[in-house]
Scaffold this motif. Structure first.
Motif, PDB file in Angstrom:
ATOM      1  N   ILE A 159     -93.181 -31.102 -39.458  1.00  0.00           N
ATOM      2  CA  ILE A 159     -92.413 -30.522 -38.360  1.00  0.00           C
ATOM      3  C   ILE A 159     -92.584 -29.004 -38.317  1.00  0.00           C
ATOM      4  O   ILE A 159     -92.908 -28.375 -39.316  1.00  0.00           O
ATOM      5  CB  ILE A 159     -90.914 -30.865 -38.482  1.00  0.00           C
ATOM      6  N   ASN A 160     -92.378 -28.462 -37.132  1.00  0.00           N
ATOM      7  CA  ASN A 160     -92.391 -27.021 -36.927  1.00  0.00           C
ATOM      8  C   ASN A 160     -91.101 -26.675 -36.193  1.00  0.00           C
ATOM      9  O   ASN A 160     -91.031 -26.719 -34.967  1.00  0.00           O
ATOM     10  CB  ASN A 160     -93.621 -26.612 -36.105  1.00  0.00           C
ATOM     11  N   ILE A 161     -90.066 -26.367 -36.958  1.00  0.00           N
ATOM     12  CA  ILE A 161     -88.731 -26.189 -36.389  1.00  0.00           C
ATOM     13  C   ILE A 161     -88.688 -25.027 -35.405  1.00  0.00           C
ATOM     14  O   ILE A 161     -88.077 -25.126 -34.335  1.00  0.00           O
ATOM     15  CB  ILE A 161     -87.693 -25.990 -37.513  1.00  0.00           C
ATOM     16  N   GLU A 162     -89.349 -23.923 -35.726  1.00  0.00           N
ATOM     17  CA  GLU A 162     -89.299 -22.765 -34.837  1.00  0.00           C
ATOM     18  C   GLU A 162     -90.004 -23.046 -33.506  1.00  0.00           C
ATOM     19  O   GLU A 162     -89.544 -22.630 -32.447  1.00  0.00           O
ATOM     20  CB  GLU A 162     -89.918 -21.540 -35.527  1.00  0.00           C
ATOM     21  N   LYS A 163     -91.120 -23.757 -33.562  1.00  0.00           N
ATOM     22  CA  LYS A 163     -91.813 -24.129 -32.324  1.00  0.00           C
ATOM     23  C   LYS A 163     -90.955 -25.066 -31.502  1.00  0.00           C
ATOM     24  O   LYS A 163     -90.867 -24.945 -30.273  1.00  0.00           O
ATOM     25  CB  LYS A 163     -93.154 -24.793 -32.664  1.00  0.00           C
ATOM     26  N   THR A 236     -76.386 -28.320 -41.967  1.00  0.00           N
ATOM     27  CA  THR A 236     -76.030 -27.423 -40.864  1.00  0.00           C
ATOM     28  C   THR A 236     -74.525 -27.388 -40.633  1.00  0.00           C
ATOM     29  O   THR A 236     -73.974 -26.372 -40.207  1.00  0.00           O
ATOM     30  CB  THR A 236     -76.735 -27.873 -39.565  1.00  0.00           C
ATOM     31  N   GLU A 237     -73.857 -28.502 -40.934  1.00  0.00           N
ATOM     32  CA  GLU A 237     -72.414 -28.590 -40.677  1.00  0.00           C
ATOM     33  C   GLU A 237     -71.615 -27.615 -41.539  1.00  0.00           C
ATOM     34  O   GLU A 237     -70.444 -27.327 -41.249  1.00  0.00           O
ATOM     35  CB  GLU A 237     -71.923 -30.025 -40.903  1.00  0.00           C
ATOM     36  N   GLU A 238     -72.237 -27.079 -42.588  1.00  0.00           N
ATOM     37  CA  GLU A 238     -71.528 -26.142 -43.458  1.00  0.00           C
ATOM     38  C   GLU A 238     -71.456 -24.731 -42.871  1.00  0.00           C
ATOM     39  O   GLU A 238     -70.749 -23.869 -43.381  1.00  0.00           O
ATOM     40  CB  GLU A 238     -72.202 -26.098 -44.829  1.00  0.00           C
ATOM     41  N   LYS A 251     -77.003 -25.199 -31.958  1.00  0.00           N
ATOM     42  CA  LYS A 251     -76.879 -26.533 -31.362  1.00  0.00           C
ATOM     43  C   LYS A 251     -78.154 -27.340 -31.590  1.00  0.00           C
ATOM     44  O   LYS A 251     -78.110 -28.540 -31.871  1.00  0.00           O
ATOM     45  CB  LYS A 251     -76.582 -26.417 -29.873  1.00  0.00           C
ATOM     46  N   PHE A 252     -79.292 -26.665 -31.487  1.00  0.00           N
ATOM     47  CA  PHE A 252     -80.556 -27.369 -31.732  1.00  0.00           C
ATOM     48  C   PHE A 252     -80.650 -27.824 -33.184  1.00  0.00           C
ATOM     49  O   PHE A 252     -81.029 -28.962 -33.467  1.00  0.00           O
ATOM     50  CB  PHE A 252     -81.745 -26.474 -31.385  1.00  0.00           C
ATOM     51  N   TYR A 253     -80.310 -26.931 -34.120  1.00  0.00           N
ATOM     52  CA  TYR A 253     -80.385 -27.285 -35.535  1.00  0.00           C
ATOM     53  C   TYR A 253     -79.456 -28.463 -35.854  1.00  0.00           C
ATOM     54  O   TYR A 253     -79.799 -29.332 -36.648  1.00  0.00           O
ATOM     55  CB  TYR A 253     -80.052 -26.089 -36.417  1.00  0.00           C
ATOM     56  N   LEU A 254     -78.276 -28.485 -35.230  1.00  0.00           N
ATOM     57  CA  LEU A 254     -77.384 -29.626 -35.403  1.00  0.00           C
ATOM     58  C   LEU A 254     -78.060 -30.921 -34.961  1.00  0.00           C
ATOM     59  O   LEU A 254     -77.949 -31.960 -35.618  1.00  0.00           O
ATOM     60  CB  LEU A 254     -76.101 -29.433 -34.587  1.00  0.00           C
ATOM     61  N   SER A 255     -78.782 -30.849 -33.846  1.00  0.00           N
ATOM     62  CA  SER A 255     -79.356 -32.052 -33.242  1.00  0.00           C
ATOM     63  C   SER A 255     -80.476 -32.668 -34.063  1.00  0.00           C
ATOM     64  O   SER A 255     -80.800 -33.847 -33.875  1.00  0.00           O
ATOM     65  CB  SER A 255     -79.865 -31.742 -31.835  1.00  0.00           C
ATOM     66  N   ILE A 256     -81.094 -31.898 -34.962  1.00  0.00           N
ATOM     67  CA  ILE A 256     -82.188 -32.441 -35.781  1.00  0.00           C
ATOM     68  C   ILE A 256     -81.754 -32.677 -37.227  1.00  0.00           C
ATOM     69  O   ILE A 256     -82.568 -33.085 -38.053  1.00  0.00           O
ATOM     70  CB  ILE A 256     -83.425 -31.511 -35.761  1.00  0.00           C
TER      71      ILE A 256
END
Length: 326
Positions: A159-163, A236-238, A251-256
């Motif tokens: 995966i490429n999270i930033e992309k 991420t929830e922390e 919001k994006f980080y939560l979604s993945i």
């Protein structure tokens, strides 16, 4: 889902010509009519509006994905030589199915004694591992009586999270969302096989594949459970939302993050198998994810200094699959 859309309003003033004469009234009326038509055209054909209308996914305020209702699976299937366990009487088939505008390749392994009531397991390899590389575990599961569909994940699970965040900000579909959708479509493909009981399906993922497995299982109630080997969420929830400067990124980080989906996973069961001495994802991270999960759930530990499936995990795998797909 929060998506950016943009539009421009163009205001024009009546100007005197270079000779000082005013524009004639018929010309003004024609110009006004054209501006109205152009405005209507812009509303209906604004590219950003078109993107929003065609995206097959949405995102809740809690960061949980949902997808449009899936159509019947479209796939091709053909027998292929079993180079990975030639002494085995299994049937091995190469499957290609449509998903998210692309083609996903998979290997379907069906035990020799399979019938129309055989349970099935979707296998998601870890990052960098192909469907062929997952056949060792597929053979193990076949000996236990389970058919498997092992996927070639996009980018081989990397995966490429930033992309993906850039795509998300642009209102386009992140690759990680497509990878989750691939698992859902794989569920449809496996369900359509005549040897498989569509009411006895589970998903198993190793490492990064385990993350996609958890998310997909939470989104598809037809899956009886998920087994995550050497995997965890991101935590991420922390993060305190009030301290976040970039709400879109949060919001994006939560979604993945699979941890986000643990609250909606039941009644499907979460099973985690992890080495106390895992060399890639620490046992502490796995424990954190397990603690966040609701019942039903189970966790088993081994001691090897390795990452991924090992033979010592087989008894736990056998026990939990029997419970999930009984």
């Amino acid at each position: 889902m929060s998506r950016n859309s943009s539009g421009k309003k163009i205001l024009k003033k009546t100007k005197r010509s270079s000779s000082g004469a005013r524009t004639s009234k018929p010309a003004i009326f024609l110009l006004g009519f054209l501006l109205i038509v152009a405005g209507i055209f812009g509303v209906f054909y604004n590219p950003s509006n078109s993107i929003e209308e065609t995206l097959p996914w949405e995102l809740s305020e809690a960061g949980i994905l949902s997808f449009s209702e899936r159509e019947e699976p479209v796939f091709t299937i053909q027998e292929t030589e079993d180079l990975y366990s030639p002494e085995n009487p299994d049937s091995l088939k190469l499957v290609s199915f449509e998903s998210g505008g692309g083609e996903v390749q998979a290997l379907l392994r069906i035990p020799a004694n399979a019938s129309s009531s055989s349970p099935g397991v979707i296998l998601l390899p870890g990052a960098g591992v192909s469907k062929e590389g997952e056949q060792g575990l597929a053979v193990e599961l076949s000996k236990l009586g389970y058919a498997t569909l092992a996927l070639d994940q996009r980018n081989q699970g990397a995966i490429n999270i930033e992309k993906d965040l850039e795509l998300f900000r642009a209102g386009l579909e992140p690759v990680e969302y497509l990878m989750v959708y691939d698992v859902l479509k794989a569920t449809d493909v496996l369900s359509a096989q005549p040897e498989i009981n569509p009411e006895k399906l589970a998903v198993l993922g190793e490492s990064n594949g385990g993350r996609f497995a958890i998310i997909a299982c939470a989104l598809d109630p037809s899956l009886k459970g998920v087994i995550g080997i050497s995997t965890s969420g991101y935590g991420t929830e922390e993060i305190d939302p009030a301290s976040v400067a970039d709400a879109e990124a949060y919001k994006f980080y939560l979604s993945i993050d699979p941890d986000t989906y643990l609250s909606v996973l039941p009644p499907s069961k979460l099973v985690m198998i992890h080495s106390l001495n895992d060399t890639v994802i620490s046992h502490e991270l796995a424990l954190r994810t397990f603690a966040l999960a609701e019942e039903p759930k189970a966790m088993y530990n081994t001691t090897e200094e390795t990452h991924g499936y090992t033979g010592s995990m087989r008894p736990y795998l056998e026990k939990e699959l029997a419970l999930l797909l009984k």
